[in-house]
Design an enzyme around this catalytic site. Sequence first.
Site, short mmCIF file in Angstrom:
data_model
loop_
_atom_site.label_atom_id
_atom_site.label_comp_id
_atom_site.label_asym_id
_atom_site.label_seq_id
_atom_site.Cartn_x
_atom_site.Cartn_y
_atom_site.Cartn_z
N GLY A 37 0.66 13.09 -10.23
CA GLY A 37 -0.45 13.72 -10.38
C GLY A 37 -0.74 15.07 -10.43
O GLY A 37 0.55 16.21 -10.21
N LEU A 39 -3.45 17.92 -9.73
CA LEU A 39 -5.00 18.60 -9.10
C LEU A 39 -6.38 19.55 -9.89
O LEU A 39 -4.82 20.56 -10.04
CB LEU A 39 -4.31 18.24 -7.55
CG LEU A 39 -5.49 18.39 -6.55
CD1 LEU A 39 -6.23 17.31 -6.78
CD2 LEU A 39 -5.39 18.92 -5.75
N GLU A 76 -17.92 8.43 -4.77
CA GLU A 76 -17.48 8.71 -6.15
C GLU A 76 -17.77 7.94 -6.91
O GLU A 76 -17.09 8.81 -8.06
CB GLU A 76 -15.68 7.98 -5.73
CG GLU A 76 -14.85 8.35 -4.24
CD GLU A 76 -14.31 10.16 -4.06
OE1 GLU A 76 -15.17 10.38 -4.70
OE2 GLU A 76 -13.69 10.23 -2.74
#
Length: 130
Positions: A37, A39, A76
């Site tokens: 991924g 960031l 979250e």
Amino acid sequence: MSATYLVFVYGTLRKDESNNKVLADARLVAEEAWTSGRLYSTTSYYPVLEKYESGEVYGELYEVTKDKLEELDELEGYIGEEKDNLYDRIQQIIFTDKASWPAYVYVMTNKTLEMRASLIKSGDWKKHIQ
């Protein structure tokens, strides 16, 4: 025995970071873990992970209970699949020096895309904030 879940954390939930107290009673499986991924830092001083086939994002892997997973979901801003979430919770392969496992990870949504500030080239939030 109650169900447990693996969760990969890469920002404020990591050891010595502001939200790690949430994981105080969780089992740390691997302090050095990574996944694919990109960031990004945000304008709100926490990172977001963009699901992406290449690149590496570094963090920690924890084993949590169902109650703890629900607490993380709340932190979250995850309210369910295909909802208007702050972060989406997906399963992705997490790598360590010992093995690799599928684990939950919280990733960027359209809401967090708007807050995205800059790419963290190292893929490591802790190195970025030092």
